[in-house]
Write a protein that holds these residues in place. Sequence first.
Motif, PDB file in Angstrom:
ATOM      1  N   ARG A 198      64.741 -35.678  29.429  1.00  0.00           N
ATOM      2  CA  ARG A 198      64.229 -35.711  30.805  1.00  0.00           C
ATOM      3  C   ARG A 198      65.218 -35.090  31.771  1.00  0.00           C
ATOM      4  O   ARG A 198      64.846 -34.348  32.674  1.00  0.00           O
ATOM      5  N   ARG A 199      66.494 -35.415  31.576  1.00  0.00           N
ATOM      6  CA  ARG A 199      67.532 -34.864  32.446  1.00  0.00           C
ATOM      7  C   ARG A 199      67.631 -33.340  32.273  1.00  0.00           C
ATOM      8  O   ARG A 199      67.748 -32.606  33.247  1.00  0.00           O
ATOM      9  N   ARG A 200      67.545 -32.897  31.000  1.00  0.00           N
ATOM     10  CA  ARG A 200      67.610 -31.456  30.746  1.00  0.00           C
ATOM     11  C   ARG A 200      66.442 -30.743  31.417  1.00  0.00           C
ATOM     12  O   ARG A 200      66.616 -29.694  32.045  1.00  0.00           O
ATOM     13  N   ARG A 201      65.243 -31.339  31.289  1.00  0.00           N
ATOM     14  CA  ARG A 201      64.066 -30.728  31.906  1.00  0.00           C
ATOM     15  C   ARG A 201      64.173 -30.725  33.423  1.00  0.00           C
ATOM     16  O   ARG A 201      63.749 -29.766  34.076  1.00  0.00           O
ATOM     17  N   LEU A 202      64.713 -31.797  33.988  1.00  0.00           N
ATOM     18  CA  LEU A 202      64.895 -31.859  35.440  1.00  0.00           C
ATOM     19  C   LEU A 202      65.850 -30.769  35.904  1.00  0.00           C
ATOM     20  O   LEU A 202      65.588 -30.073  36.893  1.00  0.00           O
ATOM     21  N   ILE A 203      66.961 -30.596  35.171  1.00  0.00           N
ATOM     22  CA  ILE A 203      67.926 -29.556  35.524  1.00  0.00           C
ATOM     23  C   ILE A 203      67.275 -28.174  35.407  1.00  0.00           C
ATOM     24  O   ILE A 203      67.409 -27.323  36.295  1.00  0.00           O
ATOM     25  N   THR A 204      66.549 -27.966  34.280  1.00  0.00           N
ATOM     26  CA  THR A 204      65.863 -26.677  34.090  1.00  0.00           C
ATOM     27  C   THR A 204      64.866 -26.422  35.208  1.00  0.00           C
ATOM     28  O   THR A 204      64.780 -25.320  35.751  1.00  0.00           O
ATOM     29  N   SER A 205      64.102 -27.472  35.565  1.00  0.00           N
ATOM     30  CA  SER A 205      63.115 -27.335  36.635  1.00  0.00           C
ATOM     31  C   SER A 205      63.772 -26.966  37.952  1.00  0.00           C
ATOM     32  O   SER A 205      63.284 -26.107  38.694  1.00  0.00           O
ATOM     33  N   ASN A 206      64.930 -27.598  38.252  1.00  0.00           N
ATOM     34  CA  ASN A 206      65.637 -27.288  39.498  1.00  0.00           C
ATOM     35  C   ASN A 206      66.173 -25.861  39.484  1.00  0.00           C
ATOM     36  O   ASN A 206      66.139 -25.161  40.505  1.00  0.00           O
ATOM     37  N   ILE A 207      66.676 -25.426  38.312  1.00  0.00           N
ATOM     38  CA  ILE A 207      67.183 -24.053  38.198  1.00  0.00           C
ATOM     39  C   ILE A 207      66.058 -23.056  38.425  1.00  0.00           C
ATOM     40  O   ILE A 207      66.193 -22.092  39.204  1.00  0.00           O
ATOM     41  N   LEU A 208      64.921 -23.283  37.751  1.00  0.00           N
ATOM     42  CA  LEU A 208      63.794 -22.365  37.890  1.00  0.00           C
ATOM     43  C   LEU A 208      63.263 -22.346  39.312  1.00  0.00           C
ATOM     44  O   LEU A 208      62.939 -21.282  39.854  1.00  0.00           O
ATOM     45  N   ALA A 209      63.191 -23.545  39.933  1.00  0.00           N
ATOM     46  CA  ALA A 209      62.718 -23.611  41.325  1.00  0.00           C
ATOM     47  C   ALA A 209      63.654 -22.843  42.242  1.00  0.00           C
ATOM     48  O   ALA A 209      63.207 -22.126  43.147  1.00  0.00           O
ATOM     49  N   GLY A 210      64.959 -22.980  42.019  1.00  0.00           N
ATOM     50  CA  GLY A 210      65.927 -22.261  42.847  1.00  0.00           C
ATOM     51  C   GLY A 210      65.817 -20.755  42.665  1.00  0.00           C
ATOM     52  O   GLY A 210      65.875 -19.991  43.633  1.00  0.00           O
ATOM     53  N   LEU A 211      65.644 -20.320  41.409  1.00  0.00           N
ATOM     54  CA  LEU A 211      65.508 -18.885  41.149  1.00  0.00           C
ATOM     55  C   LEU A 211      64.248 -18.324  41.797  1.00  0.00           C
ATOM     56  O   LEU A 211      64.255 -17.225  42.348  1.00  0.00           O
ATOM     57  N   ARG A 212      63.144 -19.111  41.718  1.00  0.00           N
ATOM     58  CA  ARG A 212      61.901 -18.639  42.332  1.00  0.00           C
ATOM     59  C   ARG A 212      62.015 -18.594  43.856  1.00  0.00           C
ATOM     60  O   ARG A 212      61.587 -17.644  44.497  1.00  0.00           O
ATOM     61  N   ARG A 213      62.625 -19.662  44.431  1.00  0.00           N
ATOM     62  CA  ARG A 213      62.629 -19.780  45.898  1.00  0.00           C
ATOM     63  C   ARG A 213      63.657 -18.879  46.564  1.00  0.00           C
ATOM     64  O   ARG A 213      63.363 -18.226  47.561  1.00  0.00           O
ATOM     65  N   TYR A 214      64.869 -18.857  45.993  1.00  0.00           N
ATOM     66  CA  TYR A 214      65.949 -18.139  46.669  1.00  0.00           C
ATOM     67  C   TYR A 214      66.286 -16.792  46.035  1.00  0.00           C
ATOM     68  O   TYR A 214      66.932 -15.963  46.659  1.00  0.00           O
ATOM     69  N   GLY A 215      65.869 -16.592  44.795  1.00  0.00           N
ATOM     70  CA  GLY A 215      66.193 -15.337  44.127  1.00  0.00           C
ATOM     71  C   GLY A 215      65.016 -14.419  43.960  1.00  0.00           C
ATOM     72  O   GLY A 215      65.147 -13.323  43.428  1.00  0.00           O
ATOM     73  N   ASN A 216      63.817 -14.869  44.417  1.00  0.00           N
ATOM     74  CA  ASN A 216      62.595 -14.072  44.308  1.00  0.00           C
ATOM     75  C   ASN A 216      62.283 -13.681  42.862  1.00  0.00           C
ATOM     76  O   ASN A 216      61.774 -12.598  42.597  1.00  0.00           O
ATOM     77  N   TYR A 217      62.635 -14.567  41.923  1.00  0.00           N
ATOM     78  CA  TYR A 217      62.293 -14.332  40.531  1.00  0.00           C
ATOM     79  C   TYR A 217      60.871 -14.821  40.285  1.00  0.00           C
ATOM     80  O   TYR A 217      60.553 -15.977  40.527  1.00  0.00           O
ATOM     81  N   SER A 218      60.012 -13.935  39.781  1.00  0.00           N
ATOM     82  CA  SER A 218      58.626 -14.311  39.499  1.00  0.00           C
ATOM     83  C   SER A 218      58.542 -14.794  38.050  1.00  0.00           C
ATOM     84  O   SER A 218      58.197 -14.060  37.141  1.00  0.00           O
ATOM     85  N   LEU A 219      58.889 -16.073  37.840  1.00  0.00           N
ATOM     86  CA  LEU A 219      58.911 -16.643  36.495  1.00  0.00           C
ATOM     87  C   LEU A 219      57.582 -17.334  36.196  1.00  0.00           C
ATOM     88  O   LEU A 219      56.936 -17.865  37.089  1.00  0.00           O
ATOM     89  N   PRO A 220      57.154 -17.324  34.915  1.00  0.00           N
ATOM     90  CA  PRO A 220      55.909 -18.011  34.547  1.00  0.00           C
ATOM     91  C   PRO A 220      55.950 -19.486  34.890  1.00  0.00           C
ATOM     92  O   PRO A 220      57.030 -20.069  35.040  1.00  0.00           O
ATOM     93  N   VAL A 221      54.779 -20.110  34.990  1.00  0.00           N
ATOM     94  CA  VAL A 221      54.704 -21.534  35.320  1.00  0.00           C
ATOM     95  C   VAL A 221      55.452 -22.360  34.279  1.00  0.00           C
ATOM     96  O   VAL A 221      56.199 -23.282  34.607  1.00  0.00           O
ATOM     97  N   ARG A 222      55.272 -22.031  33.003  1.00  0.00           N
ATOM     98  CA  ARG A 222      55.955 -22.742  31.924  1.00  0.00           C
ATOM     99  C   ARG A 222      57.097 -21.884  31.380  1.00  0.00           C
ATOM    100  O   ARG A 222      57.203 -21.624  30.187  1.00  0.00           O
ATOM    101  N   ALA A 223      57.955 -21.471  32.261  1.00  0.00           N
ATOM    102  CA  ALA A 223      59.063 -20.598  31.872  1.00  0.00           C
ATOM    103  C   ALA A 223      60.044 -21.342  30.969  1.00  0.00           C
ATOM    104  O   ALA A 223      60.237 -22.546  31.091  1.00  0.00           O
ATOM    105  N   ASP A 224      60.661 -20.596  30.046  1.00  0.00           N
ATOM    106  CA  ASP A 224      61.721 -21.165  29.220  1.00  0.00           C
ATOM    107  C   ASP A 224      62.964 -20.311  29.380  1.00  0.00           C
ATOM    108  O   ASP A 224      63.011 -19.384  30.197  1.00  0.00           O
TER     109      ASP A 224
END
Length: 551
Positions: A49-75
């Motif tokens: 759960r912690r790993r997924r939370l960290i991954t989710s925060n990383i992906l959210a940050g990349l999408r929001r601040y880095g303009n990365y267009s990552l898939p919804v279920r990105a890995d």
Amino acid sequence: MELEACGSGSSGEADDKIEILTDSLVIDNTIRKGRSREREKERTKLRERRRRLITSNILAGLRRYGNYSLPVRADINDVIKALAHEAGWTVELDGTTFRSKVKQWTHSEFNRDYSGSPYIPVYVTVPLSVFKDKNQLVSSEGLKRSLCEIKSANIDGIMVECCWGLVERENPQQYDWSGYVKLFHAIREAELKLQVAISFHEYVENDMVISLPGWILDIGEENPDIFFTDREGRRNRQCLSWGVDRERVLNGRTGMEVYYDFMRSFRQTFEHFFQDKTIICVEVGLGAKGELQYPSHCKEHGWIYPGIGQFQCFDKYLDKSLKLAAAARGCVEWGRVPETAGYYNSSPQDALFFADGGDYDRFYGRFFLQWYSGVLLDHGEQVLSVANILFKGTKLAAKVSAVHWTYNAPSHAAELTAGFYNSCNRDGYAQIVTLLAKQNASLSFVPVEPISVSQQDSFYNPLVCPEGLQWQVFNACWEAGIQVSSTNTRASCDRGYFAKIVADAKPYDDPEAHHLSSFLYSRLTPSLLERANFQEFKHFVACMHGFAAVT
């Protein structure tokens, strides 16, 4: 005996006690191990759960601040691919990774020597602002001076767009070619060759707009279904819908008959220009902007780059065609346009039809896209076959533009809405190339504008891949023996800009030494003829002709 029996009984009881004790210990150990495993499972779940939370925060940050267009279920693979792309690497679907061509481009490439390289003819478009009202030239003498000046750059010829809205503007089958006759004579007197674009679309040049003929627009007021239509019912009046190609709704004529009559009038009027080989190529308009594609990315309807666009088949004629195709397939319920295809500015993952695992790659989706792209191919084949009859012996060309901004998405959504059935598991340009080969026509490709390496980061989007699309189309044509020409869509006389055009026209790493058949510079303007700009342009032409080095 009694003692023996007694001793024997005591021994049996002891053995039973020992066995019970042993079983008890085993059970206790099993319980403890079970509890330990349960606790470990819980700890593992917490870590996950912690790993997924960290991954989710990383992906959210990349999408929001880095303009990365990552898939919804990105890995992690999606993240690595996006980072690699930003660093100048290309990662293909199977994981194959290599440096992108655009990132390999360095200043040292500008110094490449093109002396002795293949000769690529260069043509320049004459703007239709040379015409004033009533299809007459603004200044014959000024035009002649400009033609003489541009000829001094050793260009090979001129491109002219023959607009339907200028020539047949007032009444059906009443053609006024007078302005074009004077223009063509001036070009021939300047001893320049002539390419002609037959334009059945609305022409836009800066603030100048040449709409479709007035009588066509009048018919459209009564019957707006002659125009392409989007889901909201908005009509696109840039060109006719392909649904009227065989419908007698244009004052008793079909769309194909209207195109045929216009091209026949052109051939009859300028027969002597064909005979003396002044006219060497006819580019046949096949849609909005003259391009073989649906007008799915229309700014007037709210589209903004890099939106996926919308399907343009809601007029009653294309709707009838879709329903007939579904009935013929035995699935009447398929006679509808996808309802989950998003809006003009959706991303592929925002639209369920185009998302990973979406309907675009299922039975219904494949049926619809096959029909949608089939209408495009049928229109192109019908118009080019008519042009082949009328312009026999003259080179034909068809124009296709680069819809590149969702090329890295599995669905290639923007290409699909434009009519190019080019998803990750299907080559959508092979059928177009086959069509061109059948009609003995070349491809006029409108690519994304070449931009310098320093500009790449500001235009970064992980779904965008102009180079990948360009080389897919080029290689498909070259493998089929189809000639490819290209053009620019913005005016620039920068040395680096010209160098990139030359490099793309003559790929240095192609073992087969393929190259463009010609290049069209758009367009002849006072700015181009300014001293500094004109010197750069002359040097560019020399490089394209194989007579100079880019320095």
